[in-house]
Write a protein that holds these residues in place. Structure first.
Motif, mmCIF file in Angstrom:
data_model
loop_
_atom_site.group_PDB
_atom_site.id
_atom_site.type_symbol
_atom_site.label_atom_id
_atom_site.label_comp_id
_atom_site.label_asym_id
_atom_site.label_seq_id
_atom_site.Cartn_x
_atom_site.Cartn_y
_atom_site.Cartn_z
ATOM 1 N N ASN A 58 44.674 40.946 33.113
ATOM 2 C CA ASN A 58 44.499 42.082 34.022
ATOM 3 C C ASN A 58 45.528 42.089 35.148
ATOM 4 O O ASN A 58 45.588 43.043 35.923
ATOM 5 N N GLY A 59 46.302 41.019 35.249
ATOM 6 C CA GLY A 59 47.332 40.953 36.274
ATOM 7 C C GLY A 59 46.792 40.829 37.689
ATOM 8 O O GLY A 59 47.471 41.201 38.650
ATOM 9 N N TRP A 60 45.584 40.298 37.812
ATOM 10 C CA TRP A 60 44.971 40.187 39.129
ATOM 11 C C TRP A 60 45.537 39.017 39.915
ATOM 12 O O TRP A 60 45.793 37.949 39.377
ATOM 13 N N LYS A 61 45.692 39.229 41.216
ATOM 14 C CA LYS A 61 45.960 38.128 42.134
ATOM 15 C C LYS A 61 44.621 37.439 42.380
ATOM 16 O O LYS A 61 43.568 37.975 42.055
ATOM 17 N N GLN A 62 44.668 36.254 42.966
ATOM 18 C CA GLN A 62 43.432 35.498 43.174
ATOM 19 C C GLN A 62 42.400 36.271 43.993
ATOM 20 O O GLN A 62 41.207 36.235 43.681
ATOM 21 N N VAL A 63 42.854 36.972 45.004
ATOM 22 C CA VAL A 63 41.925 37.743 45.848
ATOM 23 C C VAL A 63 41.255 38.838 45.023
ATOM 24 O O VAL A 63 40.039 39.057 45.132
ATOM 25 N N ASP A 64 42.040 39.528 44.180
ATOM 26 C CA ASP A 64 41.485 40.580 43.328
ATOM 27 C C ASP A 64 40.483 40.003 42.333
ATOM 28 O O ASP A 64 39.404 40.565 42.115
ATOM 29 N N ALA A 65 40.855 38.889 41.717
ATOM 30 C CA ALA A 65 39.972 38.244 40.744
ATOM 31 C C ALA A 65 38.668 37.822 41.405
ATOM 32 O O ALA A 65 37.588 37.970 40.817
ATOM 33 N N ALA A 66 38.756 37.321 42.626
ATOM 34 C CA ALA A 66 37.556 36.892 43.344
ATOM 35 C C ALA A 66 36.589 38.058 43.544
ATOM 36 O O ALA A 66 35.377 37.904 43.351
ATOM 37 N N VAL A 67 37.136 39.218 43.900
ATOM 38 C CA VAL A 67 36.291 40.406 44.087
ATOM 39 C C VAL A 67 35.607 40.773 42.768
ATOM 40 O O VAL A 67 34.401 41.018 42.733
ATOM 41 N N HIS A 68 36.369 40.796 41.685
ATOM 42 C CA HIS A 68 35.815 41.144 40.375
ATOM 43 C C HIS A 68 34.789 40.119 39.886
ATOM 44 O O HIS A 68 33.841 40.484 39.187
ATOM 45 N N CYS A 69 34.980 38.855 40.248
ATOM 46 C CA CYS A 69 34.107 37.782 39.778
ATOM 47 C C CYS A 69 32.906 37.534 40.688
ATOM 48 O O CYS A 69 31.982 36.817 40.318
#
Length: 93
Positions: A41-52
């Protein structure tokens, strides 16, 4: 004289019992699959954290493969938060 031991996997070498080795293997496999989904998905860690639904430092631990910091339950919850309709099938994949 030193006795050389051989193991079927690194998890067998690290764990005291076959059950512990299986748990370590399961967590590592699920972490790899979650990491692949984050990368796809090309997420940065901050983005991934929100999604997770977790913090960025938690994602950092996951992406660095710090298996000891995650329970199998926590990883299934993260996989579910990423929209896996069946986190267990993702794990068994």
């Amino acid at each position: 004289m030193i006795e050389i031991q051989t193991f079927d996997s690194v998890w067998d070498a690290l764990a005291d019992t076959p059950e512990q080795a299986a748990n370590l293997q399961a967590r590592a496999d699920l972490m790899r699959q979650i990491t692949a989904l984050i990368n796809a998905n090309g997420w940065k860690q901050v983005d991934a954290a929100v999604h997770c639904g977790v913090t960025q430092p938690r994602i950092n631990d996951l992406l660095r493969g710090r298996v000891s910091r995650f329970s199998l339950d926590a990883l299934v919850n993260i996989a579910s938060a990423l929209g896996s309709s069946n986190a267990i099938s993702m794990f068994l994949g």
